[in-house]
Design a protein around this motif. Structure first.
Motif, PDB file in Angstrom:
ATOM      1  N   TYR A 195       0.828  -1.211   0.000  1.00  0.00           N
ATOM      2  CA  TYR A 195       0.000   0.000   0.000  1.00  0.00           C
ATOM      3  C   TYR A 195       0.861   1.260   0.000  1.00  0.00           C
ATOM      4  N   LEU A 196       1.890   1.287   0.840  1.00  0.00           N
ATOM      5  CA  LEU A 196       2.768   2.457   0.907  1.00  0.00           C
ATOM      6  C   LEU A 196       3.510   2.650  -0.408  1.00  0.00           C
ATOM      7  N   SER A 199       1.051   4.014  -2.892  1.00  0.00           N
ATOM      8  CA  SER A 199       0.741   5.417  -2.592  1.00  0.00           C
ATOM      9  C   SER A 199       1.822   6.339  -3.133  1.00  0.00           C
ATOM     10  N   ARG A 200       3.083   5.933  -2.971  1.00  0.00           N
ATOM     11  CA  ARG A 200       4.192   6.755  -3.461  1.00  0.00           C
ATOM     12  C   ARG A 200       4.184   6.847  -4.987  1.00  0.00           C
ATOM     13  N   THR A 204      -3.940   3.773  -8.073  1.00  0.00           N
ATOM     14  CA  THR A 204      -5.284   3.857  -7.494  1.00  0.00           C
ATOM     15  C   THR A 204      -6.059   2.559  -7.577  1.00  0.00           C
ATOM     16  N   ILE A 343      -7.159   2.833  -3.773  1.00  0.00           N
ATOM     17  CA  ILE A 343      -5.992   2.941  -2.898  1.00  0.00           C
ATOM     18  C   ILE A 343      -6.411   2.965  -1.434  1.00  0.00           C
ATOM     19  N   HIS A 344      -7.583   3.566  -1.149  1.00  0.00           N
ATOM     20  CA  HIS A 344      -8.088   3.578   0.226  1.00  0.00           C
ATOM     21  C   HIS A 344      -8.487   2.165   0.654  1.00  0.00           C
ATOM     22  N   GLY A 347      -5.425   0.282   1.614  1.00  0.00           N
ATOM     23  CA  GLY A 347      -4.939   0.715   2.921  1.00  0.00           C
ATOM     24  C   GLY A 347      -5.723   0.098   4.054  1.00  0.00           C
TER      25      GLY A 347
END
Length: 418
Positions: A195-196, A199-200, A204, A343-344, A347
């Motif tokens: 996930y990290l 995110s970088r 999505t 992406i949420h 997470g």
């Protein structure tokens, strides 16, 4: 790709495949008035009996009741099922992995939580399966070899859990908690790193396709199929000229692993069947789906009834409560995916799995002290366990609140799309 990464990808696909199955079964029930009526008829007598004799009757044996049992634990079971359903429906993975830890966190003994989860899965499989629609591509020989192995595996797994419980209930609690701590820790932290990283990079996508992946043979599957150990089973004749072959002993061994996992963890075993068939055996997705349905019904039923229910290790009220909650949760979660970012979702998948890991690992110090394995202040152990429980329930509650807020906040939009 390193070995650790391969294991994570295997487990992730296993989690996603189990969620796919769970969603299919749940939606099949929800779309059928007949099945909903049957569910109501199943729930009503169980509720009446347990509400009338709550203090004396749980799984037919008072000795196996959860600590401080009250009728409110039925409400808790609905919320447990609801949370698992929301995670499954929204995230597309991981929901089934929190049921047993959540029941244990609510005060249910580990062996009873496993047996109850298995019975809940078995009931959902029986009610939700449209067998005639899925079995067209099943390889009968593959299914027989696998089910023979899984049957043996459920006996082994059930014997391990009941043997530990009969020797010392604390051993059983510690064993089940350790298994879940290892699995959830591995999955959760790898998912968090993914996930990290995503995110970088600004990704999505949610990776929501539960039955995605290779339909042909992987390198590992090709190697496995070269092992010529009679009897050899031919399969996928409709997809490959002349079909593929694999040793029946290898398929049975895979079934045994699934059966052991099902009986020990209470997740039906189906969570590893799909990636095992596709990535290790090299079976096509179409053939795998039908075989997976058969094995879940057979394995979960044999383990739930043959290894747990007959010994009083199934809490039927909780099983029905979880089934009701999960049906609602999956429906709401699946709809909510249309209005939240992928992406949420990724997470929250990582966070929810890590919360389950924290919950299970937080009870281990206390169990080790009670078993006289280590010497730690019991007050400190109780505090660690309390914090682990609080973190778990806060994460679950926050996730549920977030999903429902998104659902009701976008209800008009969802209705228009419908």
């Amino acid at each position: 790709m390193g070995f650790g990464r391969q294991v994570f990808e295997f487990l992730k696909q296993a989690s996603i495949a189990h969620a796919k199955w769970d969603m299919e079964m749940s939606l099949s029930i929800l779309r059928s008035r007949k099945k909903l009526a049957i569910l109501g008829l199943m729930v009503l007598p169980i509720l009446l009996i347990n509400f009338a004799f709550a203090a004396d009757m749980i799984g037919s044996k008072t000795a196996y009741a959860p600590a401080f049992y009250t009728n409110t634990i039925f409400v808790v079971s609905i919320f447990v099922g609801l949370a698992a359903g929301l995670i499954t429906g929204c995230i597309g993975a991981g929901g089934g992995f929190i049921i047993t830890p959540a029941l244990m966190a609510a005060g249910v003994k580990g062996i009873l939580a496993v047996g109850t989860d298995l019975f809940h899965i078995f009931a959902k499989a029986i009610m939700g399966t449209a067998v005639h629609k899925k079995l067209g591509n099943v390889s009968v020989k593959l299914a027989i070899a696998f089910l023979v192995g899984s049957g043996v595996g459920t006996v082994i797994g059930g014997a391990i859990n009941t043997g530990l419980y009969n020797k010392d209930p604390l051993l059983s609690e510690m064993f089940i908690s350790t298994i879940y701590a290892v699995l959830l820790g591995f999955l959760g932290f790898y998912a968090l790193f993914d996930y990290l990283s995503a995110s970088r990079k600004g990704e999505t996508g949610s990776g929501h396709d539960a039955h995605g992946g290779a339909s042909g043979s992987t390198g590992l599957a090709t190697t496995v199929q070269k092992i010529r150990l009679a009897p050899m089973i031919t399969f996928d004749e409709d997809f490959v000229p002349g079909g593929k072959q694999i040793s029946g002993w290898i398929v049975a061994a895979g079934g045994m692993v699934v059966g052991i996992l099902a009986a020990i963890m209470g997740v039906g075993g189906g969570f590893v069947t799909f990636p095992m068939f596709v990535y290790i055996f090299g079976v096509s997705s179409m053939t795998t789906v039908g075989t997976d349905i058969l094995q879940i019904i057979f394995t979960a039923g044999l383990a739930a009834v043959g290894q747990y229910a007959i010994y009083g290790y199934v809490f039927y009220t909780l099983a029905m409560g979880m089934l009701i909650g999960s049906l609602l949760g999956i429906q709401v979660g699946a709809l909510t995916t249309k209005v939240v970012k992928g992406i949420h979702i990724r997470g929250f998948y990582a966070i929810s799995i890590i919360a389950g890991f924290i919950n299970r690992i937080s009870v281990l110090p206390k169990k080790m002290v009670e078993l006289e394995m280590v010497k730690i202040d019991m007050g400190l152990c109780n505090q660690i366990e309390f914090v682990g429980n609080i973190i778990f329930w806060i994460v679950v509650a926050f996730f549920g609140f977030w999903i429902f807020s998104k659902f009701f906040g976008n209800l008009g939009k969802l209705r228009q799309e419908a």
